[in-house]
Each structure stands twice: as structure tokens, then as C-alpha cells.
Motif scaffolding. Structure first.
Motif, PDB file in Angstrom:
ATOM      1  N   SER A 147       0.837  -1.208   0.000  1.00 29.47           N
ATOM      2  CA  SER A 147       0.000   0.000   0.000  1.00 29.47           C
ATOM      3  C   SER A 147       0.868   1.252   0.000  1.00 29.47           C
ATOM      4  CB  SER A 147      -0.924   0.006   1.218  1.00 29.47           C
ATOM      5  OG  SER A 147      -1.845  -1.058   1.142  1.00 29.47           O
ATOM      6  N   ARG A 148       1.891   1.248   0.822  1.00 31.06           N
ATOM      7  CA  ARG A 148       2.802   2.396   0.859  1.00 31.06           C
ATOM      8  C   ARG A 148       3.554   2.533  -0.464  1.00 31.06           C
ATOM      9  NH1 ARG A 148       8.301   3.206   2.626  1.00 31.06           N
ATOM     10  NH2 ARG A 148       8.614   5.381   3.259  1.00 31.06           N
ATOM     11  N   LEU A 149       3.986   1.408  -1.017  1.00 32.01           N
ATOM     12  CA  LEU A 149       4.712   1.453  -2.285  1.00 32.01           C
ATOM     13  C   LEU A 149       3.830   1.978  -3.416  1.00 32.01           C
ATOM     14  CD1 LEU A 149       6.680  -1.913  -2.094  1.00 32.01           C
ATOM     15  CD2 LEU A 149       7.548   0.400  -1.689  1.00 32.01           C
ATOM     16  N   ARG A 150       2.552   1.613  -3.396  1.00 35.14           N
ATOM     17  CA  ARG A 150       1.634   2.137  -4.419  1.00 35.14           C
ATOM     18  C   ARG A 150       1.490   3.653  -4.292  1.00 35.14           C
ATOM     19  NH1 ARG A 150      -1.268  -1.659  -7.272  1.00 35.14           N
ATOM     20  NH2 ARG A 150      -1.326  -3.779  -6.399  1.00 35.14           N
ATOM     21  N   ARG A 151       1.435   4.153  -3.052  1.00 39.36           N
ATOM     22  CA  ARG A 151       1.324   5.602  -2.851  1.00 39.36           C
ATOM     23  C   ARG A 151       2.571   6.310  -3.368  1.00 39.36           C
ATOM     24  NH1 ARG A 151      -0.525   3.952   2.276  1.00 39.36           N
ATOM     25  NH2 ARG A 151       1.397   4.697   3.272  1.00 39.36           N
ATOM     26  N   ILE A 152       3.737   5.712  -3.101  1.00 37.54           N
ATOM     27  CA  ILE A 152       4.988   6.307  -3.585  1.00 37.54           C
ATOM     28  C   ILE A 152       5.012   6.331  -5.108  1.00 37.54           C
ATOM     29  CG2 ILE A 152       7.487   5.999  -3.702  1.00 37.54           C
ATOM     30  CD1 ILE A 152       7.350   4.830  -0.866  1.00 37.54           C
ATOM     31  N   TRP A 153       4.628   5.202  -5.710  1.00 34.98           N
ATOM     32  CA  TRP A 153       4.633   5.132  -7.177  1.00 34.98           C
ATOM     33  C   TRP A 153       3.657   6.145  -7.779  1.00 34.98           C
ATOM     34  CZ3 TRP A 153       7.410   4.088 -11.088  1.00 34.98           C
ATOM     35  CH2 TRP A 153       6.846   3.910 -12.351  1.00 34.98           C
ATOM     36  N   ALA A 154       2.496   6.309  -7.154  1.00 35.96           N
ATOM     37  CA  ALA A 154       1.503   7.260  -7.665  1.00 35.96           C
ATOM     38  C   ALA A 154       2.074   8.677  -7.697  1.00 35.96           C
ATOM     39  CB  ALA A 154       0.241   7.217  -6.807  1.00 35.96           C
ATOM     40  N   ARG A 155       2.922   9.001  -6.724  1.00 37.60           N
ATOM     41  CA  ARG A 155       3.554  10.321  -6.708  1.00 37.60           C
ATOM     42  C   ARG A 155       4.690  10.407  -7.722  1.00 37.60           C
ATOM     43  NH1 ARG A 155       5.226  11.709  -0.706  1.00 37.60           N
ATOM     44  NH2 ARG A 155       6.113  13.476  -1.842  1.00 37.60           N
ATOM     45  N   LEU A 156       5.520   9.374  -7.765  1.00 35.52           N
ATOM     46  CA  LEU A 156       6.694   9.414  -8.634  1.00 35.52           C
ATOM     47  C   LEU A 156       6.311   9.457 -10.110  1.00 35.52           C
ATOM     48  CD1 LEU A 156       9.058   6.860  -6.845  1.00 35.52           C
ATOM     49  CD2 LEU A 156       9.116   9.355  -6.735  1.00 35.52           C
ATOM     50  N   ARG A 157       5.272   8.724 -10.487  1.00 32.66           N
ATOM     51  CA  ARG A 157       4.911   8.642 -11.908  1.00 32.66           C
ATOM     52  C   ARG A 157       4.387   9.965 -12.454  1.00 32.66           C
ATOM     53  NH1 ARG A 157      -0.047   8.042 -13.537  1.00 32.66           N
ATOM     54  NH2 ARG A 157       0.429   6.558 -15.197  1.00 32.66           N
ATOM     55  N   GLU A 158       4.056  10.895 -11.569  1.00 37.91           N
ATOM     56  CA  GLU A 158       3.570  12.207 -11.997  1.00 37.91           C
ATOM     57  C   GLU A 158       4.687  13.236 -12.126  1.00 37.91           C
ATOM     58  OE1 GLU A 158       0.555  12.733 -13.000  1.00 37.91           O
ATOM     59  OE2 GLU A 158      -0.074  10.685 -12.489  1.00 37.91           O
ATOM     60  N   LEU A 159       5.894  12.855 -11.739  1.00 36.54           N
ATOM     61  CA  LEU A 159       6.996  13.809 -11.819  1.00 36.54           C
ATOM     62  C   LEU A 159       7.312  14.143 -13.275  1.00 36.54           C
ATOM     63  CD1 LEU A 159       9.439  12.316  -9.154  1.00 36.54           C
ATOM     64  CD2 LEU A 159       8.036  14.375  -8.931  1.00 36.54           C
ATOM     65  N   PRO A 160       7.631  15.390 -13.560  1.00 35.69           N
ATOM     66  CA  PRO A 160       8.008  15.759 -14.932  1.00 35.69           C
ATOM     67  C   PRO A 160       9.417  15.266 -15.233  1.00 35.69           C
ATOM     68  CG  PRO A 160       8.295  17.629 -13.479  1.00 35.69           C
ATOM     69  CD  PRO A 160       7.660  16.543 -12.646  1.00 35.69           C
ATOM     70  N   PRO A 161       9.807  15.214 -16.501  1.00 37.72           N
ATOM     71  CA  PRO A 161      11.195  14.874 -16.828  1.00 37.72           C
ATOM     72  C   PRO A 161      12.151  15.821 -16.114  1.00 37.72           C
ATOM     73  CG  PRO A 161       9.838  14.910 -18.808  1.00 37.72           C
ATOM     74  CD  PRO A 161       8.992  15.478 -17.701  1.00 37.72           C
ATOM     75  N   SER A 162      13.309  15.297 -15.729  1.00 36.95           N
ATOM     76  CA  SER A 162      14.259  16.128 -14.986  1.00 36.95           C
ATOM     77  C   SER A 162      15.075  17.028 -15.898  1.00 36.95           C
ATOM     78  CB  SER A 162      15.202  15.239 -14.166  1.00 36.95           C
ATOM     79  OG  SER A 162      15.907  14.346 -15.006  1.00 36.95           O
ATOM     80  N   GLY A 163      14.880  16.908 -17.200  1.00 34.89           N
ATOM     81  CA  GLY A 163      15.596  17.746 -18.152  1.00 34.89           C
ATOM     82  C   GLY A 163      15.599  17.091 -19.518  1.00 34.89           C
ATOM     83  N   LEU A 164      16.252  17.723 -20.472  1.00 32.72           N
ATOM     84  CA  LEU A 164      16.387  17.135 -21.797  1.00 32.72           C
ATOM     85  C   LEU A 164      17.212  15.859 -21.714  1.00 32.72           C
ATOM     86  CD1 LEU A 164      17.148  20.345 -23.906  1.00 32.72           C
ATOM     87  CD2 LEU A 164      14.954  19.141 -23.687  1.00 32.72           C
ATOM     88  N   ASP A 165      16.950  14.923 -22.613  1.00 37.16           N
ATOM     89  CA  ASP A 165      17.725  13.686 -22.630  1.00 37.16           C
ATOM     90  C   ASP A 165      19.213  13.991 -22.775  1.00 37.16           C
ATOM     91  OD1 ASP A 165      15.396  12.289 -22.442  1.00 37.16           O
ATOM     92  OD2 ASP A 165      15.465  11.414 -24.448  1.00 37.16           O
ATOM     93  N   VAL A 166      20.018  13.216 -22.041  1.00 34.16           N
ATOM     94  CA  VAL A 166      21.477  13.322 -22.127  1.00 34.16           C
ATOM     95  C   VAL A 166      22.041  11.937 -22.391  1.00 34.16           C
ATOM     96  CG1 VAL A 166      21.630  15.325 -20.593  1.00 34.16           C
ATOM     97  CG2 VAL A 166      21.711  13.007 -19.630  1.00 34.16           C
ATOM     98  N   MET A 167      23.263  11.880 -22.867  1.00 33.67           N
ATOM     99  CA  MET A 167      23.905  10.591 -23.086  1.00 33.67           C
ATOM    100  C   MET A 167      24.221   9.954 -21.742  1.00 33.67           C
ATOM    101  SD  MET A 167      23.835  10.079 -26.288  1.00 33.67           S
ATOM    102  CE  MET A 167      25.000   8.762 -26.628  1.00 33.67           C
ATOM    103  N   SER A 168      23.864   8.679 -21.624  1.00 34.56           N
ATOM    104  CA  SER A 168      23.933   7.993 -20.334  1.00 34.56           C
ATOM    105  C   SER A 168      24.350   6.541 -20.531  1.00 34.56           C
ATOM    106  CB  SER A 168      22.551   8.049 -19.660  1.00 34.56           C
ATOM    107  OG  SER A 168      22.490   7.220 -18.516  1.00 34.56           O
ATOM    108  N   HIS A 169      25.088   6.012 -19.567  1.00 30.26           N
ATOM    109  CA  HIS A 169      25.401   4.583 -19.561  1.00 30.26           C
ATOM    110  C   HIS A 169      24.122   3.767 -19.469  1.00 30.26           C
ATOM    111  CE1 HIS A 169      26.354   0.698 -17.684  1.00 30.26           C
ATOM    112  NE2 HIS A 169      27.548   0.801 -18.226  1.00 30.26           N
ATOM    113  N   ARG A 170      23.181   4.221 -18.657  1.00 30.72           N
ATOM    114  CA  ARG A 170      21.831   3.687 -18.500  1.00 30.72           C
ATOM    115  C   ARG A 170      21.737   2.472 -17.581  1.00 30.72           C
ATOM    116  NH1 ARG A 170      18.946   4.182 -24.384  1.00 30.72           N
ATOM    117  NH2 ARG A 170      17.661   2.570 -23.431  1.00 30.72           N
ATOM    118  N   ASP A 171      22.855   2.029 -16.997  1.00 31.74           N
ATOM    119  CA  ASP A 171      22.768   0.908 -16.062  1.00 31.74           C
ATOM    120  C   ASP A 171      23.972   0.919 -15.114  1.00 31.74           C
ATOM    121  OD1 ASP A 171      21.577  -1.292 -14.905  1.00 31.74           O
ATOM    122  OD2 ASP A 171      22.400  -2.733 -16.324  1.00 31.74           O
TER     123      ASP A 171
END
Length: 250
Positions: free
Chosen positions: A174-198
Motif C-alpha cells: 500500500s505504501r509502495l503504491r502511494r509512492i509510485w503514484a507520486r513518482l509517476r507524476e513527476l516531470p522529466p528532470s531535463g532534456l535527454d542526455v547521453m547515459s550509460h543507462r545501467d
């Protein structure tokens, strides 16, 4: 273990090396106990590694994937200030293994762990240097390709639903669902950048508290800048951060 997992072992690898890369036929072959489940990795002598995909797929699809990974590895190496594997060649399917496979250079180092590094300013600065150097690479107009992490969080709703269902009785879902509901609404943190990705610990090699190598660079490409925080989530403690910069999500 996957339901469609392809069998590979040291004896098969030895035959394929002998047939396709005879310059390494006298080298010792050792299978590594890898953390990942995508490839089986074998060390060939002291300077080479062979990666064999474990999931069944069409050989043409697999060959295209390996060529794309090799191109990404080459691009990554051009911008990384730390050692990283270089592609050597792509092996062909054989009678005992049905897929193409990859040969690449071997990088020495110890896999990074939380112990001993969680409060290391030296290691944190090395990670920052790596990320800054990769972000300096030109995206050449490319955007996140939709594969894996690094794009829109709502695209992962279906997978998160499966995770929540499988975690019932193990975690506070239940707590994890609440966290996900908030996180999924966050806007992108900026323009895409080159990233290792993992940038997980298994892909970071250290000597003492210094970063000396970066593995698995075949996904190098554009992504949301926030994805680079993966290394911090895995390896650094909030205790080493300035007061007020880290706080739990209610």
C-alpha cells in the motif's frame, strides 16, 4: 533460469572459440558467476571475455542487437575517462549453440560494493566525473529509444502492477503504491542526455575506493538525466550527504 533459456557451457565455448577465433584456442576458458541473466559470460585467457545471450531469439535479431551494442560500446569508449570493454568480434551460431555471440576485451578490477564505498568522497567524485564526461557527448538529435529505464515513468505502470502483486505479503505494498503514484507524476528532470543507462554496482569496477572500469556499455544512449542516480541509490548512504538533502518518502 528462463523458460526459453539457451544452454551454453565451457566445452561448447571452447569448440566455438577453436573454430571461429583460433588465435585464442590455447587460452584457458572460465565461466563467470555473473549477476545478470541476459548473458552467460566466459573469460578467455587474461585479456578477452565472451558473452553468450541466454534468451532464445531469431539469429538475425540477435546479430542486429550485438552489432548495435558494439557500436554503443565504441561510442562509450570515446567519451569515458575510465577503462571499458572494446568489441573484438561477433561469433556465428554453431551446431551446439544457435545464436550469434560477442567477443570483447577484459577489464581488470573488483566489483563495486556498498561496503567501504558508501561514504567515499573519492569514489563519488569518480562517479561524477564519469557522468559529466558522458553527458558531454553529443546526442546527435537522438532521444530515449523506449528500451528499459530512462524514459517516461507511466510507461512502466503494467510492470509495476505485476511487481506490486508479487510483493503482497512481503512488503508494505500500500505504501509502495502511494509512492509510485507520486513518482509517476513527476516531470522529466531535463532534456535527454547521453547515459550509460545501467550504473549498477555489477557494472562498476574499483581498486580500493577508486573507479577503474565500467562494464556493460552496450546500452549507451540518450535518457532522462535522473537515470544517472542509479549508482547513488545502490552505493551511497544518506549519512554521507549534507543534512536535509535526503529524506524518506512518506
Amino acid at each position: 533460469m528462463h523458460s526459453d533459456q539457451v544452454h551454453i557451457d565451457a566445452d561448447i565455448v571452447r569448440e566455438m572459440i577453436f573454430d571461429q577465433f583460433p588465435e585464442y584456442r590455447h587460452e584457458r576458458i572460465v565461466q563467470l558467476g555473473a549477476i545478470g541473466t541476459v548473458n552467460a559470460i566466459f573469460r578467455i585467457g587474461s585479456r578477452v571475455a565472451a558473452r553468450f545471450p541466454l534468451r532464445a531469439m531469431e539469429p538475425v535479431e540477435c546479430a542486429n542487437m550485438l552489432r548495435n551494442e558494439a557500436a554503443a560500446m565504441t561510442e562509450f569508449a570515446a567519451h569515458s575517462p575510465f577503462a571499458c570493454p572494446r568489441p573484438i568480434g561477433i561469433g556465428q551460431p554453431g551446431p551446439l549453440y544457435p545464436l550469434p555471440w560477442a567477443m570483447q576485451s577484459w577489464i581488470e578490477g573488483d566489483v563495486a560494493t556498498h561496503d567501504g564505498l558508501a561514504a567515499s568522497t573519492t569514489f563519488a567524485l569518480d562517479i561524477a566525473k564519469l557522468i559529466a564526461s558522458l553527458r558531454a557527448a553529443d546526442t546527435h538529435g537522438r532521444r530515449f529509444d523506449g528500451q528499459g529505464r530512462g524514459g517516461s515513468l507511466p510507461d512502466h505502470d503494467d510492470w509495476m502492477s505485476i511487481c506490486f502483486k508479487n510483493s503482497e505479503g512481503l512488503l508494505d505494498v500500500s505504501r509502495l503504491r502511494r509512492i509510485w503514484a507520486r513518482l509517476r507524476e513527476l516531470p522529466p528532470s531535463g532534456l535527454d542526455v547521453m547515459s550509460h543507462r545501467d550504473l549498477i554496482p555489477a557494472n562498476l569496477l574499483v581498486r580500493g575506493d577508486r573507479l577503474v572500469g565500467v562494464l556493460d556499455s552496450g546500452s549507451f544512449g540518450p535518457a532522462d538525466p535522473a537515470l544517472d542516480l542509479v549508482a547513488a541509490w545502490h552505493l551511497f548512504d544518506s549519512r554521507s550527504a549534507p543534512p536535509g538533502t535526503c529524506s524518506p518518502v512518506p
